[in-house]
Design a protein around this motif. Structure first.
Motif, PDB file in Angstrom:
ATOM      1  N   GLN A   1       0.832  -1.209   0.000  1.00  0.00           N
ATOM      2  CA  GLN A   1       0.000   0.000   0.000  1.00  0.00           C
ATOM      3  C   GLN A   1       0.865   1.257   0.000  1.00  0.00           C
ATOM      4  O   GLN A   1       0.560   2.233  -0.705  1.00  0.00           O
ATOM      5  CB  GLN A   1      -0.937  -0.035   1.212  1.00  0.00           C
ATOM      6  N   ARG A   2       1.928   1.240   0.792  1.00  0.00           N
ATOM      7  CA  ARG A   2       2.853   2.370   0.785  1.00  0.00           C
ATOM      8  C   ARG A   2       3.417   2.606  -0.617  1.00  0.00           C
ATOM      9  O   ARG A   2       3.459   3.740  -1.118  1.00  0.00           O
ATOM     10  CB  ARG A   2       3.971   2.097   1.805  1.00  0.00           C
TER      11      ARG A   2
ATOM     12  N   VAL B   1       8.184  12.410  -1.033  1.00  0.00           N
ATOM     13  CA  VAL B   1       9.334  11.649  -0.566  1.00  0.00           C
ATOM     14  C   VAL B   1       8.852  10.279  -0.102  1.00  0.00           C
ATOM     15  O   VAL B   1       7.830  10.165   0.576  1.00  0.00           O
ATOM     16  CB  VAL B   1      10.034  12.390   0.592  1.00  0.00           C
ATOM     17  N   LYS B   2       9.572   9.240  -0.475  1.00  0.00           N
ATOM     18  CA  LYS B   2       9.136   7.883  -0.136  1.00  0.00           C
ATOM     19  C   LYS B   2       9.154   7.669   1.369  1.00  0.00           C
ATOM     20  O   LYS B   2      10.203   7.817   2.013  1.00  0.00           O
ATOM     21  CB  LYS B   2      10.050   6.854  -0.808  1.00  0.00           C
ATOM     22  N   PRO B   3       8.011   7.328   1.969  1.00  0.00           N
ATOM     23  CA  PRO B   3       7.983   7.076   3.421  1.00  0.00           C
ATOM     24  C   PRO B   3       8.778   5.820   3.751  1.00  0.00           C
ATOM     25  O   PRO B   3       8.641   4.793   3.099  1.00  0.00           O
ATOM     26  CB  PRO B   3       6.498   6.881   3.717  1.00  0.00           C
TER      27      PRO B   3
ATOM     28  N   TYR C   1       1.729   6.838   6.597  1.00  0.00           N
ATOM     29  CA  TYR C   1       1.309   8.080   5.957  1.00  0.00           C
ATOM     30  C   TYR C   1       2.206   8.416   4.778  1.00  0.00           C
ATOM     31  O   TYR C   1       3.344   7.939   4.674  1.00  0.00           O
ATOM     32  CB  TYR C   1       1.355   9.240   6.968  1.00  0.00           C
ATOM     33  N   ALA C   2       1.687   9.289   3.926  1.00  0.00           N
ATOM     34  CA  ALA C   2       2.481   9.912   2.867  1.00  0.00           C
ATOM     35  C   ALA C   2       2.187  11.403   2.907  1.00  0.00           C
ATOM     36  O   ALA C   2       1.018  11.809   2.975  1.00  0.00           O
ATOM     37  CB  ALA C   2       2.128   9.324   1.505  1.00  0.00           C
TER      38      ALA C   2
ATOM     39  N   LEU D   1      -3.492   3.159   4.690  1.00  0.00           N
ATOM     40  CA  LEU D   1      -4.126   1.966   5.244  1.00  0.00           C
ATOM     41  C   LEU D   1      -5.128   1.269   4.320  1.00  0.00           C
ATOM     42  O   LEU D   1      -5.327   0.057   4.459  1.00  0.00           O
ATOM     43  CB  LEU D   1      -4.827   2.329   6.562  1.00  0.00           C
ATOM     44  N   PRO D   2      -5.804   1.969   3.392  1.00  0.00           N
ATOM     45  CA  PRO D   2      -6.746   1.244   2.523  1.00  0.00           C
ATOM     46  C   PRO D   2      -6.035   0.229   1.635  1.00  0.00           C
ATOM     47  O   PRO D   2      -4.819   0.338   1.373  1.00  0.00           O
ATOM     48  CB  PRO D   2      -7.373   2.365   1.676  1.00  0.00           C
TER      49      PRO D   2
END
Length: 402
Positions: free
Chosen positions: A307-308, A324-326, A331-332, A380-381
């Motif tokens: 999902q990320r 920026v890549k978490p 979160y993003a 989260l989805p």
């Protein structure tokens, strides 16, 4: 007589649950379906509670209906102390642990026990807004230090140092970071610890996402890095164990406690004033600390990682948007190029997006970011739903102007 809110609330903002939330609630009450990308609530997106936690809680229900110790259940506090001893902390015992109804309650207690009128806490920008809000409620000033987007949102050590004054009491560090997803390097954390050491400051380490890191990133505990600095470490079960509604968190005191004896007496008094933490939820802690089910979710092929990844790619596919890549958390934090998209009021952007697309995100200024050019989404989805929602945000931006 008209009753008005206390002046202590002047300037206190908590936009994650602010006015836009009320509009989202009104839309749902009118029969609309709203995709809530504003709050990190795993249960709302199908994440299950580990069986070991439910078993431990239900077995204890018949004996957890009375008041308990104001600091929390002894066995649970010892389990937390043991958890951190295994992670490099030194000389911890159950008496160094306070349990609470989530990190939010404990952060509020910790700040109120520390801050006098005019005192300053150094808080990151962007921040999790609770830290700024409770500092202001306590009569203090939140002085925001800069986190550098060009350096993957790592805090700027020089900026922290420049903002230390004779009124500074502590440095707040949120790692892994909400809202940016940054995971701080060992070198950076040692630099923050050295500033605290040099200026006799406390460290307030918000580490609630310590077990949610991606791509082989490693989380470093400030309390282990700086055993000679008074450090309060905050964490809990809401995110890593997907039980946000149980409100089960803890605060761990490490470092030279003799330097903080008077402060800890105040903290203990506040713990007693709330009588005790939630009884049943305390029984979940020992079982939870032995549960590693989060590891499968953050693995290379795990649900949270997928999902990320999809969210990050989809955000960067929107013209005029970058992210920026978490490396951790849920979160993003996306940047809007305001030369491409003429936005000067990010709260209005979020509000208009909600009305038109029924998607609820949070504006960047809600995290005490100074410019109206960011927004945060949760990751989260399910991946397909998340990617579809982000594409809808892109289409909305394409025709949007203020």
């Amino acid at each position: 007589m008209e009753f008005r809110q206390s002046s202590k609330l002047a300037g206190v903002c908590y936009e994650i649950r602010g006015p836009v939330v009320e509009q989202a609630n009104a839309l749902e009450a009118a029969g609309h379906s709203v995709l809530r990308l504003n709050t990190g609530n795993p249960a709302a997106f199908g994440f299950e509670v580990p069986d070991s936690i439910l078993t431990a809680m239900t077995r204890a229900l018949s004996t957890s209906h009375g008041y308990g110790d104001s600091r929390g259940l002894l066995s649970a506090r010892q389990a937390v102390a043991d958890y951190y001893l295994r992670r490099g902390f030194s000389e911890l015992g159950a008496d160094d642990v306070y349990l609470g109804n989530g990190v939010s309650e404990l952060a509020t207690m910790a700040v109120h026990a520390l801050v006098d009128g005019g005192d300053e806490l150094l808080v990151p920008s962007p921040d999790y807004p609770l830290w700024t809000a409770v500092t202001r409620m306590a009569g203090g000033t939140a002085v925001h230090y800069h986190c550098d987007e060009q350096a993957e949102w790592q805090p700027d050590l020089a900026d922290i140092a420049a903002k230390i004054t004779d009124r500074t009491k502590a440095i707040v560090v949120i790692n892994p970071n909400n809202p940016t997803g940054a995971v701080y390097s060992d070198e950076l954390l040692r630099g923050i610890a050295e500033l605290a050491r040099r200026h006799n400051l406390m460290i307030l380490a918000d580490e609630v996402y310590d077990r949610i890191v991606y791509d082989g990133a490693r989380h470093h505990h400030l309390g282990a890095i700086a055993p000679d600095v008074v450090c309060l470490t905050f964490s809990g079960l809401s995110k890593s164990h997907r039980v946000a509604g149980f409100r089960s968190g803890w605060l761990v005191v490490s470092g030279p406690r003799d330097h903080a004896k008077d402060y800890l007496e105040g903290l203990t008094m506040l713990a007693g004033m709330r009588l005790c933490p939630n009884g049943p939820a305390q029984h979940a802690i020992e079982a939870a600390l032995g549960d590693d089910s989060i590891d499968a979710l953050i693995a290379e092929d795990g649900r949270l990682t997928r999902q990320r990844d999809r969210a990050w790619h989809a955000l960067n596919d929107i013209p005029g948007v970058s992210c920026v890549k978490p490396r951790g958390a849920l979160y993003a934090f996306a940047r809007i190029d305001t030369d491409v998209h003429r936005i000067h009021d990010d709260e209005k952007f979020v509000y208009d997006l909600l009305l038109r697309e029924k998607i609820h995100v949070v504006q960047g200024t809600g995290f005490n970011w100074a410019r109206p050019d960011h927004f945060r989404i949760i990751t989260l989805p399910e991946a397909d739903e998340l990617e579809t929602a982000i594409r809808r945000i892109g289409r909305f931006l394409d025709g949007y102007a203020q």
